[in-house]
Write a protein that holds these residues in place. Structure first.
Motif, PDB file in Angstrom:
ATOM      1  N   VAL A  34       9.328   0.696   3.086  1.00  0.00           N
ATOM      2  CA  VAL A  34       8.468  -0.660   2.401  1.00  0.00           C
ATOM      3  C   VAL A  34       9.853  -1.428   2.696  1.00  0.00           C
ATOM      4  CG1 VAL A  34       8.362  -1.206   0.195  1.00  0.00           C
ATOM      5  CG2 VAL A  34       6.924   1.293   0.907  1.00  0.00           C
ATOM      6  N   LEU A  35      11.007  -1.057   2.569  1.00  0.00           N
ATOM      7  CA  LEU A  35      11.668  -2.492   2.072  1.00  0.00           C
ATOM      8  C   LEU A  35      12.171  -2.930   3.383  1.00  0.00           C
ATOM      9  CD1 LEU A  35      14.540  -0.716  -0.653  1.00  0.00           C
ATOM     10  CD2 LEU A  35      13.159  -2.721  -0.757  1.00  0.00           C
ATOM     11  N   LYS A  36      11.960  -2.646   4.584  1.00  0.00           N
ATOM     12  CA  LYS A  36      12.050  -2.678   6.166  1.00  0.00           C
ATOM     13  C   LYS A  36      11.208  -3.393   6.506  1.00  0.00           C
ATOM     14  CE  LYS A  36      13.561  -1.717  10.925  1.00  0.00           C
ATOM     15  NZ  LYS A  36      11.820  -2.801  10.998  1.00  0.00           N
ATOM     16  N   CYS A  60       0.916  -1.358  -0.087  1.00  0.00           N
ATOM     17  CA  CYS A  60      -0.093  -0.452  -0.010  1.00  0.00           C
ATOM     18  C   CYS A  60       0.614   1.413   0.032  1.00  0.00           C
ATOM     19  CB  CYS A  60      -0.813  -0.017   1.364  1.00  0.00           C
ATOM     20  SG  CYS A  60      -2.370  -1.378   1.441  1.00  0.00           S
ATOM     21  N   HIS A  61       1.888   1.077   0.815  1.00  0.00           N
ATOM     22  CA  HIS A  61       2.915   2.220   0.771  1.00  0.00           C
ATOM     23  C   HIS A  61       3.621   2.884  -0.527  1.00  0.00           C
ATOM     24  CE1 HIS A  61       2.078   2.553   5.194  1.00  0.00           C
ATOM     25  NE2 HIS A  61       2.998   3.705   4.976  1.00  0.00           N
ATOM     26  N   PHE A  62       3.611   1.052  -0.865  1.00  0.00           N
ATOM     27  CA  PHE A  62       4.878   1.608  -2.079  1.00  0.00           C
ATOM     28  C   PHE A  62       3.571   2.103  -3.473  1.00  0.00           C
ATOM     29  CE2 PHE A  62       6.187  -1.082  -5.886  1.00  0.00           C
ATOM     30  CZ  PHE A  62       7.212   0.075  -6.285  1.00  0.00           C
ATOM     31  N   ASP A  63       2.507   1.474  -3.267  1.00  0.00           N
ATOM     32  CA  ASP A  63       1.634   2.077  -4.130  1.00  0.00           C
ATOM     33  C   ASP A  63       1.372   3.897  -4.356  1.00  0.00           C
ATOM     34  OD1 ASP A  63       1.358  -0.378  -5.296  1.00  0.00           O
ATOM     35  OD2 ASP A  63      -0.352  -0.687  -4.642  1.00  0.00           O
ATOM     36  N   LEU A  64       1.008   4.168  -3.162  1.00  0.00           N
ATOM     37  CA  LEU A  64       0.931   5.386  -2.513  1.00  0.00           C
ATOM     38  C   LEU A  64       2.191   6.635  -3.162  1.00  0.00           C
ATOM     39  CD1 LEU A  64      -0.732   5.105   0.572  1.00  0.00           C
ATOM     40  CD2 LEU A  64      -1.566   6.646  -1.269  1.00  0.00           C
ATOM     41  N   LEU A  65       3.330   5.682  -2.751  1.00  0.00           N
ATOM     42  CA  LEU A  65       5.141   7.068  -3.399  1.00  0.00           C
ATOM     43  C   LEU A  65       4.345   6.692  -5.061  1.00  0.00           C
ATOM     44  CD1 LEU A  65       7.354   4.870  -1.381  1.00  0.00           C
ATOM     45  CD2 LEU A  65       6.794   6.899  -1.184  1.00  0.00           C
ATOM     46  N   LEU A  66       4.391   5.383  -5.815  1.00  0.00           N
ATOM     47  CA  LEU A  66       4.488   5.698  -7.127  1.00  0.00           C
ATOM     48  C   LEU A  66       3.613   6.733  -7.945  1.00  0.00           C
ATOM     49  CD1 LEU A  66       4.344   1.664  -8.034  1.00  0.00           C
ATOM     50  CD2 LEU A  66       5.923   3.093  -8.328  1.00  0.00           C
ATOM     51  N   THR A  67       1.942   6.675  -6.985  1.00  0.00           N
ATOM     52  CA  THR A  67       0.959   7.632  -7.244  1.00  0.00           C
ATOM     53  C   THR A  67       1.245   9.158  -7.030  1.00  0.00           C
ATOM     54  OG1 THR A  67      -0.889   5.026  -6.811  1.00  0.00           O
ATOM     55  CG2 THR A  67      -1.464   8.088  -7.553  1.00  0.00           C
ATOM     56  N   TYR A  68       1.676   9.151  -5.758  1.00  0.00           N
ATOM     57  CA  TYR A  68       1.508  10.835  -5.972  1.00  0.00           C
ATOM     58  C   TYR A  68       2.793  11.013  -5.154  1.00  0.00           C
ATOM     59  CZ  TYR A  68      -3.199  10.019  -4.544  1.00  0.00           C
ATOM     60  OH  TYR A  68      -4.845   9.562  -4.719  1.00  0.00           O
ATOM     61  N   GLY A  69       4.218  10.119  -5.265  1.00  0.00           N
ATOM     62  CA  GLY A  69       5.596  10.551  -5.965  1.00  0.00           C
ATOM     63  C   GLY A  69       6.331  10.754  -7.028  1.00  0.00           C
ATOM     64  N   THR A  70       7.286  11.904  -6.526  1.00  0.00           N
ATOM     65  CA  THR A  70       8.236  12.231  -7.670  1.00  0.00           C
ATOM     66  C   THR A  70       9.049  10.580  -8.080  1.00  0.00           C
ATOM     67  OG1 THR A  70       8.946  14.160  -7.526  1.00  0.00           O
ATOM     68  CG2 THR A  70      10.129  13.028  -8.904  1.00  0.00           C
ATOM     69  N   PRO A  71       9.037  10.045  -8.977  1.00  0.00           N
ATOM     70  CA  PRO A  71      10.038   8.336  -9.420  1.00  0.00           C
ATOM     71  C   PRO A  71      11.398   8.805  -8.486  1.00  0.00           C
ATOM     72  CG  PRO A  71       8.948   9.285 -11.276  1.00  0.00           C
ATOM     73  CD  PRO A  71       8.966  10.228 -10.515  1.00  0.00           C
ATOM     74  N   VAL A 113      10.240  -3.608  -6.225  1.00  0.00           N
ATOM     75  CA  VAL A 113      10.599  -1.875  -5.282  1.00  0.00           C
ATOM     76  C   VAL A 113      12.393  -1.578  -5.690  1.00  0.00           C
ATOM     77  CG1 VAL A 113      10.722  -0.776  -3.149  1.00  0.00           C
ATOM     78  CG2 VAL A 113       8.734  -2.387  -4.003  1.00  0.00           C
ATOM     79  N   ASN A 114      13.197  -2.560  -5.562  1.00  0.00           N
ATOM     80  CA  ASN A 114      13.737  -1.936  -5.950  1.00  0.00           C
ATOM     81  C   ASN A 114      14.622  -1.680  -7.354  1.00  0.00           C
ATOM     82  OD1 ASN A 114      16.373  -2.566  -3.772  1.00  0.00           O
ATOM     83  ND2 ASN A 114      15.553  -4.831  -2.921  1.00  0.00           N
TER      84      ASN A 114
END
Length: 472
Positions: free
Chosen positions: A195-197, A148-159, A227-228
């Protein structure tokens, strides 16, 4: 159990019941994960039921059920919205702004995260006796929180690779928040660290056993690879993807079974797949109904993609194309429905073919190139599509081209464009974009990531000055 824990659990149960009810009717029932006793989550069975509730939250049409997948597809050059007025048009044209941004892509992942944190809090309180089964529940919960956090980063965060994660990402939530706790946005780098942790921790808790619709250790490794890959840690992506390919319990679908496999709910390639049951048969907002030619018929393959697939007339994936009312083969039938219900299609979150292609790409990008693994993984996909196709020497361009052919309609293309800083221009064919739309997709255009919804800006004073640039 302390009263505060009971209150939080009951609140989370209410959130799930309200959030996952749809006006379309298929969720107008009390979810099986609803918790309503004063002794909620006090044993393993309670924990497993609560975990099922977290999985349940992912399939709503404003998350994996449609929007998260649709945005990533129609935002690229391989899939487009059919015409004006069709569902997915705003994602296709990148039209959303702060006051029109759909709330579900933000709120639903956080509501799932909240439910997971309630569950993890109960586990960590020590009230449930320790066991391997409880470790499995905890591991799956951590993996879901990471997803969920990763998907949020993909949607709202700069690559990540644009500025090594220095830009703002999303609020990170690793516990049940009190009413006065309103977190601000962390950086993208901090988000990837969390996310990685969570994924590394989950990997050590889960078994390797395959349980349909659930995370296991192999699925965590596959998500770690993804993710990596986005982070640019290609050695880690390679190690995880290669391990799943070589040692996991999964198998590529054979050429002769490929087209028919999309009618199945779970296959030998299902690393992590979300189940949508017959209860969803009336939900016309799920991606299967949105994309199907006898449903809303909103999504078609672009002419560029049809041409790409036709480069090899014997490519088995051509068998997925369906003819429309104009006699054009441009519907991509990866969502054919089951038992006559076109809305009922499982969601392939992680499929083995994707892991093969991640392994191939990482093998060429890592610190010490492994051409053999890249060649083998790429050719396994190429020759599955056409067993008589000539063997190729893997290059990044060929791998990315194969990702387009193999993973179309599965929610990857826009993310691939942005993670690598590619520039894709969407013109010609049946495109109806105009000069005010986002025609050339690149990570330098502010519209390539979503604006935080107005309701969230209004509700949280700590992010009011943290809207994504360009949307203020």
């Amino acid at each position: 159990m302390k009263k505060i824990h009971t209150k939080l659990i009951l609140m989370a149960a209410m959130v799930v019941t309200m959030t996952f009810t749809s006006c379309d009717g298929y969720l107008d029932v009390t979810p099986s994960d609803t918790v309503d006793s004063d002794e909620a989550i006090t044993n393993l069975e309670d924990a497993q039921i609560a975990l099922n509730g977290a999985y349940y939250g992912l399939i709503t049409n404003t998350y994996y059920g449609n929007d998260f997948i649709a945005r990533a597809e129609v935002g690229g050059e391989d899939v487009q919205t059919l015409s004006l007025g069709k569902r997915t048009e705003n994602y296709y044209r990148f039209m959303y702004r702060q006051n029109t941004s759909p709330s579900g892509l933000w709120s639903i992942p956080y509501k799932v995260i909240n439910r997971i944190n309630v569950l993890l809090g109960a586990i960590e309180s020590g009230v449930i006796p320790a066991s391997d089964e409880l470790n499995q529940v905890k591991g799956e919960a951590l993996a879901l929180r990471a997803l969920c956090h990763f998907d949020l980063l993909l949607t709202y965060g700069t690559p990540y690779l644009k500025d090594n994660g220095a830009s703002l990402g999303v609020p990170l939530v690793d516990k049940v928040l009190l009413p006065n706790e309103l977190p601000s946005r962390s950086t993208v780098a901090q988000g990837y660290t969390m996310v990685l942790k969570d994924l590394e921790d989950s990997k050590g808790l889960m078994s390797e056993n395959v349980v349909n619709g659930h995370f296991n250790r192999w699925a965590a490794k596959a998500l770690l690879a993804r993710v990596n890959l986005h982070k640019g840690d290609y050695d880690a992506a390679y190690n995880n993807a290669k391990d799943v390919v070589e040692n996991g319990p999964y198998k590529l679908i054979e050429n002769e079974n490929y087209v028919a496999s999309w009618l199945e709910d779970f296959t030998s390639e299902s690393v992590f797949e979300l189940e949508i049951t017959s209860l969803a048969s009336g939900n016309r907002e799920l991606f299967g109904y949105v994309a199907h030619p006898t449903g809303y018929a909103a999504v078609i393959g672009t002419q560029d993609f049809i041409n790409l697939l036709n480069e090899d007339p014997k490519d088995v994936r051509l068998g997925l194309l369906q003819t429309d009312s104009e006699g054009k083969k441009r519907f991509i039938n990866k969502y054919p429905g089951r038992a006559g219900a076109i809305a009922v299609n499982n969601i392939r979150v992680i499929r083995l073919s994707d892991v093969y292609l991640m392994a191939a790409e990482a093998a060429l990008r890592k610190s010490s190139i492994d051409q053999t693994t890249a060649d083998n993984c790429l050719n396994d996909i190429v020759k599955r599509a056409n067993p008589n196709a000539p063997k190729v020497t893997a290059t990044i361009d060929l791998i990315l081209k194969e990702r387009r052919k193999e993973l179309v309609m599965e929610g990857h293309r826009l993310h691939d464009i942005l993670r690598l800083g590619l520039s894709v221009t969407r013109t010609g064919g049946d495109h109806f974009l105009n000069k005010v739309d986002l025609v050339t997709v690149t990570w330098d255009d502010y519209r390539s990531i979503m604006p935080i919804p107005q309701a969230e800006i209004d509700a949280n004073p700590n992010i009011r000055d943290q809207q994504n640039p360009g949307y203020e």
